[in-house]
Design an enzyme around this catalytic site. Sequence first.
Site, PDB file in Angstrom:
ATOM      1  N   VAL A 287      41.462  24.980  40.135  1.00 20.86           N
ATOM      2  CA  VAL A 287      40.649  26.062  39.564  1.00 20.86           C
ATOM      3  C   VAL A 287      41.191  26.367  38.205  1.00 20.86           C
ATOM      4  CG1 VAL A 287      40.106  27.279  41.457  1.00 20.86           C
ATOM      5  CG2 VAL A 287      42.210  27.820  40.670  1.00 20.86           C
TER       6      VAL A 287
ATOM      7  N   ASN B  18      40.375  32.970  45.745  1.00 18.60           N
ATOM      8  CA  ASN B  18      41.493  33.414  46.466  1.00 18.60           C
ATOM      9  C   ASN B  18      42.650  32.405  45.949  1.00 18.60           C
ATOM     10  OD1 ASN B  18      42.783  33.903  49.289  1.00 18.60           O
ATOM     11  ND2 ASN B  18      42.361  31.515  49.178  1.00 18.60           N
TER      12      ASN B  18
ATOM     13  N   TYR C  74      53.912  36.432  38.380  1.00 17.81           N
ATOM     14  CA  TYR C  74      52.779  36.797  39.665  1.00 17.81           C
ATOM     15  C   TYR C  74      52.311  37.870  39.157  1.00 17.81           C
ATOM     16  CZ  TYR C  74      51.001  36.773  44.304  1.00 17.81           C
ATOM     17  OH  TYR C  74      50.303  36.965  45.568  1.00 17.81           O
TER      18      TYR C  74
ATOM     19  N   ILE D  49      51.586  39.325  53.778  1.00 15.38           N
ATOM     20  CA  ILE D  49      50.734  38.907  54.843  1.00 15.38           C
ATOM     21  C   ILE D  49      51.433  37.695  55.281  1.00 15.38           C
ATOM     22  CG2 ILE D  49      48.227  38.050  55.579  1.00 15.38           C
ATOM     23  CD1 ILE D  49      48.438  40.943  54.432  1.00 15.38           C
TER      24      ILE D  49
HETATM   25  N1  NAD Z   1      50.404  36.176  51.527  1.00 12.61           N
HETATM   26  C1  NAD Z   1      50.574  37.084  51.093  1.00 12.61           C
HETATM   27  O1  NAD Z   1      51.531  37.981  51.321  1.00 12.61           O
HETATM   28  C2  NAD Z   1      50.024  37.499  49.678  1.00 12.61           C
HETATM   29  C3  NAD Z   1      50.152  38.883  49.234  1.00 12.61           C
HETATM   30  C4  NAD Z   1      49.323  39.264  48.350  1.00 12.61           C
HETATM   31  C5  NAD Z   1      48.420  38.285  47.687  1.00 12.61           C
HETATM   32  N2  NAD Z   1      48.239  36.944  48.201  1.00 12.61           N
HETATM   33  C6  NAD Z   1      47.092  36.114  47.474  1.00 12.61           C
HETATM   34  O2  NAD Z   1      46.297  35.803  48.456  1.00 12.61           O
HETATM   35  C7  NAD Z   1      45.842  34.429  48.097  1.00 12.61           C
HETATM   36  C8  NAD Z   1      46.165  33.489  49.290  1.00 12.61           C
HETATM   37  O3  NAD Z   1      47.531  33.101  49.355  1.00 12.61           O
HETATM   38  P1  NAD Z   1      47.929  32.603  50.850  1.00 12.61           P
HETATM   39  O4  NAD Z   1      49.232  33.868  51.432  1.00 12.61           O
HETATM   40  O5  NAD Z   1      46.949  32.471  51.749  1.00 12.61           O
HETATM   41  O6  NAD Z   1      48.853  31.461  50.451  1.00 12.61           O
HETATM   42  P2  NAD Z   1      48.472  29.889  50.699  1.00 12.61           P
HETATM   43  O7  NAD Z   1      49.620  29.232  49.663  1.00 12.61           O
HETATM   44  O8  NAD Z   1      48.400  29.462  52.122  1.00 12.61           O
HETATM   45  O9  NAD Z   1      46.898  29.843  49.931  1.00 12.61           O
HETATM   46  C9  NAD Z   1      46.760  29.450  48.485  1.00 12.61           C
HETATM   47  C10 NAD Z   1      45.722  28.484  48.345  1.00 12.61           C
HETATM   48  O10 NAD Z   1      45.533  28.297  47.038  1.00 12.61           O
HETATM   49  C11 NAD Z   1      45.398  26.841  46.623  1.00 12.61           C
HETATM   50  N3  NAD Z   1      45.719  26.330  45.544  1.00 12.61           N
HETATM   51  C12 NAD Z   1      46.866  26.721  44.647  1.00 12.61           C
HETATM   52  N4  NAD Z   1      46.641  26.069  43.645  1.00 12.61           N
HETATM   53  C13 NAD Z   1      45.393  25.866  43.321  1.00 12.61           C
HETATM   54  C14 NAD Z   1      44.620  25.424  42.242  1.00 12.61           C
HETATM   55  N5  NAD Z   1      45.244  24.968  41.034  1.00 12.61           N
HETATM   56  N6  NAD Z   1      43.357  24.755  42.636  1.00 12.61           N
HETATM   57  C15 NAD Z   1      42.848  25.279  43.532  1.00 12.61           C
HETATM   58  N7  NAD Z   1      43.452  25.691  44.713  1.00 12.61           N
HETATM   59  C16 NAD Z   1      44.914  25.931  44.474  1.00 12.61           C
HETATM   60  C17 NAD Z   1      46.200  26.229  47.855  1.00 12.61           C
HETATM   61  O11 NAD Z   1      45.755  24.888  48.294  1.00 12.61           O
HETATM   62  C18 NAD Z   1      46.325  26.967  48.952  1.00 12.61           C
HETATM   63  O12 NAD Z   1      45.025  26.601  49.756  1.00 12.61           O
HETATM   64  C19 NAD Z   1      46.647  34.113  46.806  1.00 12.61           C
HETATM   65  O13 NAD Z   1      45.912  34.483  45.598  1.00 12.61           O
HETATM   66  C20 NAD Z   1      47.904  34.937  46.888  1.00 12.61           C
HETATM   67  O14 NAD Z   1      48.467  35.319  45.607  1.00 12.61           O
HETATM   68  C21 NAD Z   1      49.014  36.797  49.108  1.00 12.61           C
END
Ligand code: NAD
Length: 246
Positions: free
Chosen positions: A63, A89, A154, A187
């Site tokens: 992305v 996402n 971040y 999460i």
């Molecule tokens: N888990 C938490 O506590 C939490 C809290 C706040 C926000 N978030 C946000 O939620 C979203 C999902 O996070 P998650 O916890 O499911 O983690 P995760 O690491 O499972 O998901 C992140 C996804 O992004 C993809 N990704 C990474 N770099 C990429 C790139 N350059 N191009 C395309 N895809 C890419 C990865 O392959 C992965 O599938 C993220 O934006 C994260 O910042 C998560």
Amino acid sequence: MEERRVAFITGGTTGIGRECSLTLAKEGFDIAINCMKEPEEYTELKSEVEANGVRCFFTKGDVSNFDDAERMVNEVIGYYGRIDVLLNNAGITRDTLLMRMKKEDFESVINVNLVGTFNMTKHVVPYMMKKRYGRIISMASVVGVGGNAGQANYAASKAGIIGFTKSLAKELGSRNILVNAIAPGYIKTAMTDVLPDKVKESIKEQIPLRELGEAKDVANLVKFLSSEDSSYITGQVIHVDGGMLM
Ligand SMILES: NC(=O)c1ccc[n+]([C@@H]2O[C@H](COP(=O)([O-])OP(=O)(O)OC[C@H]3O[C@@H](n4cnc5c(N)ncnc54)[C@H](O)[C@@H]3O)[C@@H](O)[C@H]2O)c1
């Protein structure tokens, strides 16, 4: 027969994104998933999505790369002919204190989280404008609102997503395109699995509901923001954090 709506989920193969792909499939959306490996790697997820009687299409790409984003959007439009919901996402962390933070740590997080959100949105919006319909939902974070030591990169990327969301809500409201952000707290996913148990325990103490959230908790909000029940909501940042940040 009325055509099914299409939801395009970036980073939709793991964690929160995967849960959102499955939840929206249950709601009857055809699903397009951006992934980082070859689509053949995700046959199990594809079957799980398709078990809901909807279609599932994968497009591989980064992305943070403007041309990749354009190609992926064109592939999805070529396959389904429409994108009704874009869920930005995909996201990464490179946590460290500023004193130790390298230029690359800062740039890579901004590039994936914030520039990636711009790249995808930029290429999807023209199609939504033509249809005079669209939902853009981007994953911010409570850290983008409240800040967090060790996450300046971040937090900046997520605060950027919030400003981007509010601006686009103002630009695109008259075209019936709603733009909102979700700010999850902690999460349970691969992103937070890396935290030591001691840290997790101290985090729980700061959360009124005393638990980390589940991916499902975020997916349920995505479901609502993708539905007609939220048609008067735009430009908002909705927290899913057990009350951690008020
Ligand atoms: N888990 C938490 O506590 C939490 C809290 C706040 C926000 N978030 C946000 O939620 C979203 C999902 O996070 P998650 O916890 O499911 O983690 P995760 O690491 O499972 O998901 C992140 C996804 O992004 C993809 N990704 C990474 N770099 C990429 C790139 N350059 N191009 C395309 N895809 C890419 C990865 O392959 C992965 O599938 C993220 O934006 C994260 O910042 C998560």
